[in-house]
Structure formats: C-alpha cells, structure tokens
Motif scaffolding. Structure first.
Motif, PDB file in Angstrom:
ATOM      1  N   ASP A  81       1.219   7.521  -1.412  1.00  0.00           N
ATOM      2  CA  ASP A  81       2.508   7.110  -1.981  1.00  0.00           C
ATOM      3  C   ASP A  81       2.399   6.980  -3.504  1.00  0.00           C
ATOM      4  N   LEU A  82       1.273   6.446  -3.977  1.00  0.00           N
ATOM      5  CA  LEU A  82       1.066   6.311  -5.420  1.00  0.00           C
ATOM      6  C   LEU A  82       1.013   7.693  -6.079  1.00  0.00           C
ATOM      7  N   LEU A  83       0.299   8.625  -5.477  1.00  0.00           N
ATOM      8  CA  LEU A  83       0.235   9.988  -6.012  1.00  0.00           C
ATOM      9  C   LEU A  83       1.618  10.646  -6.015  1.00  0.00           C
ATOM     10  N   ASP A  84       2.384  10.468  -4.943  1.00  0.00           N
ATOM     11  CA  ASP A  84       3.733  11.040  -4.868  1.00  0.00           C
ATOM     12  C   ASP A  84       4.647  10.446  -5.933  1.00  0.00           C
TER      13      ASP A  84
ATOM     14  N   MET B 218       2.461  -1.161  -9.267  1.00  0.00           N
ATOM     15  CA  MET B 218       3.695  -0.618  -9.847  1.00  0.00           C
ATOM     16  C   MET B 218       4.629  -0.072  -8.765  1.00  0.00           C
ATOM     17  N   ILE B 219       4.108   0.109  -7.541  1.00  0.00           N
ATOM     18  CA  ILE B 219       4.965   0.484  -6.412  1.00  0.00           C
ATOM     19  C   ILE B 219       5.028  -0.662  -5.396  1.00  0.00           C
TER      20      ILE B 219
ATOM     21  N   ALA C  83       6.374  12.249  -9.267  1.00  0.00           N
ATOM     22  CA  ALA C  83       7.811  12.197  -9.501  1.00  0.00           C
ATOM     23  C   ALA C  83       8.164  11.619 -10.868  1.00  0.00           C
ATOM     24  N   ASN C  84       7.252  10.830 -11.443  1.00  0.00           N
ATOM     25  CA  ASN C  84       7.508  10.170 -12.729  1.00  0.00           C
ATOM     26  C   ASN C  84       6.621  10.716 -13.850  1.00  0.00           C
TER      27      ASN C  84
ATOM     28  N   ILE D   3       7.819   8.811  -2.171  1.00  0.00           N
ATOM     29  CA  ILE D   3       8.102   8.290  -3.507  1.00  0.00           C
ATOM     30  C   ILE D   3       8.698   6.895  -3.355  1.00  0.00           C
ATOM     31  N   ARG D   4       8.090   5.955  -4.034  1.00  0.00           N
ATOM     32  CA  ARG D   4       8.542   4.557  -3.964  1.00  0.00           C
ATOM     33  C   ARG D   4       9.207   4.148  -5.273  1.00  0.00           C
ATOM     34  N   PRO D   5      10.071   3.119  -5.222  1.00  0.00           N
ATOM     35  CA  PRO D   5      10.679   2.614  -6.455  1.00  0.00           C
ATOM     36  C   PRO D   5       9.624   1.943  -7.339  1.00  0.00           C
ATOM     37  N   ILE D   6       9.875   1.960  -8.636  1.00  0.00           N
ATOM     38  CA  ILE D   6       8.967   1.337  -9.604  1.00  0.00           C
ATOM     39  C   ILE D   6       9.231  -0.161  -9.644  1.00  0.00           C
ATOM     40  N   MET D   7       8.172  -0.941  -9.477  1.00  0.00           N
ATOM     41  CA  MET D   7       8.243  -2.403  -9.506  1.00  0.00           C
ATOM     42  C   MET D   7       8.500  -2.861 -10.938  1.00  0.00           C
TER      43      MET D   7
END
Length: 136
Positions: free
Chosen positions: A29-32, A48-49, A36-37, A2-6
């Motif tokens: 990572d985008l799917l994860d 967006m990531i 999560a969101n 899970i990455r932070p939202i840009m």
C-alpha cells in the motif's frame, strides 16, 4: 491500494512499531501510494498512510527503494536545510547529514547495510524521522 495521506500531527508524532513479514500488505500500500504521489514527494513512511510501522520508501536514483525497520548507523557532514512534507503544509528547518549509513531489511526481510549521500540521504533521514514520530 492507494491510501489517503495522513495529515493528523497526533498520529504523525507517534513512534512506529517494528515491521514484520506480516506487514507486506502495508508495504505494498505504501509503494502504491508513493507511486500515485511521486510528482509531489520523494519518499514516504507508513505513518503517512496511517499505519504506525517502521516501513519507508524513498526515491533512490529514480527507483523506489523499500526499507523495513531502517536505522541510521552512522552520519557525517551536518548541514541546515528546509524541508516540505506531503503530510504537512509549508517548509520547516531541519539538520541533516550529507553522508549516512543505514541498517535495514529489504523486501525479503534480509538484513542490509548501505551508505547514501546527498539528496537521497536527506530523504531517508526525513522518513526515518517519521518512523520515530518526529514531525518536521
């Protein structure tokens, strides 16, 4: 992962490069991050990531649909709407089309052509705008 939202419009306004099979980890990572969101969004693009690749994921009838290198081949029945975005505050006006046909590559990089309508079509258009560096 899970990455932070840009949130940076400087990054979000840059067009994304074509995705290749080497970008599978970015897609995961985008799917994860989408999962999560999911309560707060109906689709995401890789920018967006923070990754400038033409990869999107959208909610399609309750399932996450991953698309590499999506392009709208045709569209019909335009309408005006307002949209929100997980990366940006507030609502913004947008012209969308009720019916679209999209060329894309699936998770195996096999070429696909599929038609969409209604809200799913709207989400896809929003995410393709992200790929093109259009900030809505």
């Amino acid at each position: 992962m899970i990455r932070p939202i840009m949130k940076s419009t400087l990054i979000l306004s840059r067009p994304s490069a074509p995705a290749t099979a080497q970008d599978a980890s970015v897609a995961q990572d985008l799917l994860d991050t989408f999962a999560a969101n999911r309560r707060g969004c109906a689709g995401m693009a890789a920018n967006m990531i923070g990754i400038l690749k033409r990869i999107i994921v959208v909610d399609c009838e309750g399932e996450a649909l991953l698309m590499y290198n999506p392009v709208i081949e045709s569209s019909s029945n335009p309408y005006e709407t307002e949209e929100g975005c997980l990366s940006l505050e507030g609502l913004r006006p947008a012209t969308r089309y009720r019916n679209i046909t999209v060329l894309y590559e699936d998770e195996n990089f096999s070429p696909r052509k599929r038609s969409f309508s209604g809200y799913t079509a709207q989400i896809i258009q929003h995410e393709i705008d992200h790929c093109d560096g259009v900030v809505i």
